[in-house]
Design an enzyme around this catalytic site. Sequence first.
Site, PDB file in Angstrom:
ATOM      1  N   CYS A  15     -71.708   6.618 -98.624  1.00 19.37           N
ATOM      2  CA  CYS A  15     -71.423   7.922 -98.018  1.00 19.37           C
ATOM      3  C   CYS A  15     -72.680   8.787 -98.017  1.00 19.37           C
ATOM      4  O   CYS A  15     -73.707   8.411 -98.586  1.00 19.37           O
ATOM      5  CB  CYS A  15     -70.301   8.632 -98.758  1.00 19.37           C
ATOM      6  N   CYS A  18     -74.317   9.691-101.251  1.00 14.93           N
ATOM      7  CA  CYS A  18     -75.107   8.603-101.859  1.00 14.93           C
ATOM      8  C   CYS A  18     -76.568   8.748-101.433  1.00 14.93           C
ATOM      9  O   CYS A  18     -77.492   8.697-102.254  1.00 14.93           O
ATOM     10  CB  CYS A  18     -74.588   7.238-101.417  1.00 14.93           C
ATOM     11  N   ASP A 439    -102.907  16.325 -69.459  1.00 15.41           N
ATOM     12  CA  ASP A 439    -104.288  15.984 -69.141  1.00 15.41           C
ATOM     13  C   ASP A 439    -104.275  15.506 -67.685  1.00 15.41           C
ATOM     14  O   ASP A 439    -103.235  15.041 -67.193  1.00 15.41           O
ATOM     15  CB  ASP A 439    -104.756  14.867 -70.080  1.00 15.41           C
ATOM     16  N   ASP A 636    -104.028  10.591 -72.483  1.00 11.38           N
ATOM     17  CA  ASP A 636    -104.265   9.154 -72.694  1.00 11.38           C
ATOM     18  C   ASP A 636    -105.625   8.816 -73.288  1.00 11.38           C
ATOM     19  O   ASP A 636    -105.829   7.706 -73.773  1.00 11.38           O
ATOM     20  CB  ASP A 636    -104.117   8.400 -71.368  1.00 11.38           C
ATOM     21  N   ASP A 640    -108.306  13.241 -75.856  1.00 11.15           N
ATOM     22  CA  ASP A 640    -106.985  13.879 -75.899  1.00 11.15           C
ATOM     23  C   ASP A 640    -106.388  13.851 -77.301  1.00 11.15           C
ATOM     24  O   ASP A 640    -105.411  14.549 -77.567  1.00 11.15           O
ATOM     25  CB  ASP A 640    -106.011  13.175 -74.939  1.00 11.15           C
TER      26      ASP A 640
END
Length: 750
Positions: A15, A18, A439, A636, A640
């Site tokens: 549960c 826990c 970008d 990318d 960046d």
Amino acid sequence: MSQKTIRLGISGMSCGSCASRIDKALSQVDGVEQVSVNQASDSAEVQLSQSQDVSIEQLVEAVKEAGYDAHRVVDRDKEMQEQRERQQKEFKILQGELIFAALLTLPVFILAMGNHLVPVFSSWVNNSLGLQTSWWVQLVLTTVVLFVPGRRFYQIGLPALIKGAPDMNSLVALGATAAWGYSIVATVVPEWLPEQSVSVYFEASAVIVTLILAGRYMEARAKSHTSDAIQRLMGLQSKTARIIRDGNAEQVNVSELEKGDEIEVRPGEKIPVDGQVLSGDSYVNESMITGEAEPVHKQQEDKVVGGTINERGTLRFKATAIGETTVLSQIIRMVEQAQGAKLPIQDTVNKITLWFVPAVMLAALVTFVVWYFAAGESALTFALVNAVSVLIIACPCAMGLATPTSIMVGTGRGADMGVLFRQGSALQALQQANGVIFDKTGTLTKGEPELDQWLTVDADDKQSLRLAASLEQRSEHPTAEALVDFAKQEHPLSEVDKFEALSGLGVIGQVEGHDVLVGSKTLMKEHDIGLQKSPDGVDKWIENGLTPIYVAIDGQLTAAFCVSDPIRDSAKALIQSLHQRGLKTAMVTGDAESTAKRIAEQVGIDKVVAEVKPDGKVDAVQQLQQQWGKVVFVGDGINDAPALATADVGFAIGTGTDVAIESANVVLMSDNLNVVQQAFALSKVTMRNISQNLFWAFAYNTALIPVAAGLLYPWFGLLLSPMLAAAAMALSSVFVLTNALRLKRINLES
């Protein structure tokens, strides 16, 4: 401060409380920086500070003191297999216990409740068995149900209760035992009870255990499907490879491969590891990695990814990444990390569940006391039944599953689409974003410049293109590549006699005995090349934000051309979908403002931040954060990476650099920008799914506590029997899991 991460396998969680207790126990170990316990995957991620020595034994012991078992996960593949085997074993055990419990509970239920179903049944029982014998039969059968299939609740629940950390098992054990114990007294020594309170509730105890076992059984069945994405990804890994040694093909285990090995894959075979094609020509199905269905053409020098399928020709390639360094292994690791992540909302849930069980026990005690003193005749019966109902209805099993199951299924769905959430918290953060920053080069555009137009001063000039492209062969600049690719379609290129590259200006040299210059307006001026007779159309290029590049042969201007980076086909549609979501958009680029504005207008971007130096992107992101609030950055390249890390959520195009990917929260395995929209859609439906689960798991249980306590009885005469409470509690967990599994099929196009 540097950290290392340890993954633990946990057993015994049943549960939400826990998971909270394990989290708390591990967090109290000196040297532990951060803990994320996932009930859905029976695991815990523990981040340790490297400035302190923390042994695995300390972590395992901390978990054991909390009442659970733990072991370190060393071999991920082996652990996944063992976890699946444990799940199957647990599933079979639960199935057997459920069948056994149901077979014994059925006669108890019929003996106790048959009169409600068939009015004459009670008379038949009294006349044939006798009421007292019926009670003794129920006592024996119920006792077997409680302490054989139901022993699991006592084995876990009672020690937790003794330690002062009661959990869901404690509530079940207390509730079932209270009804059973009261019934034993009524059967064996009825004189101990007031005459009007002599009644038995064996069916309540037996049905509670059986229904909760049924819930556990359905929960185990559904839970096994939450890790389907990981299982499917691991299934993509090839076990063997055909290696070329001394000219001969030899089948070996993938674990034996080394970087640089030459590997052969034939049509229909799985590519075993990452590599670069040495020879051959084929089409490779990469949909399992990128989500893109169209096969990709592969030839010499192209990259191939392990786990993809070679569809047509035979390829030979050099292994460039093996083992844990392959793209597929990294994807599996990212998905695991995301599935084990703890969203900010989960912290609140954990705090609630930690105190919820003791609060329920207190509510049950108050219910018992109030009914005992307020109910008059049969007060003891009312007090017992209602207190047991409160104990059972409020079990917080579903609370611990509400968030992690949705995260596991949601991030798994993302992996299938080629959207990898490196951090599960990005799922929640995306829904709080106000703007998206892009970008330009390689993100909104393809990052592969193409020659737009070629214009000559003299209409009959045929050699300018050949000479200019021949000279540019020696340059590595993207503009040069665009010119060479364009010229090769019409002319064979010549050898270069002299060559010099001038940074930021262009190139100069000699080809076929001619002095050739290719470059900017500044280069032409420095060599006294007049631009008065520029080809018609150059002025229009400048107006549209394009930069003309000039060609001069033997001191005379002969041609001009312009190069542009094509916008991705999916860019405009993405910007429109983001605007429909109410998000602002911006583009950050180092390009000239005129060029940047031209592209922004074409795709519909709101704001342009142009002429930004590589180290200025972070400032640009921070400024937009101040203006808009939380922002997403999509990029990318290496430059960046700082911006990706600075933004509230960073999206890295998976075709970009490793540095950018490592700095991002979300990795897009395809360069199709539509997946950005799908990531937002997935975030929305997953967070909505989590909200639904939390409502069902928490608000639903909490709302039914007053009903179970008998609050409606004075006005409507309604009481919630312990059996119905057990059924409602069990269905709560099953609903949460089933609801999370809906994410596998939900539409993400909107």
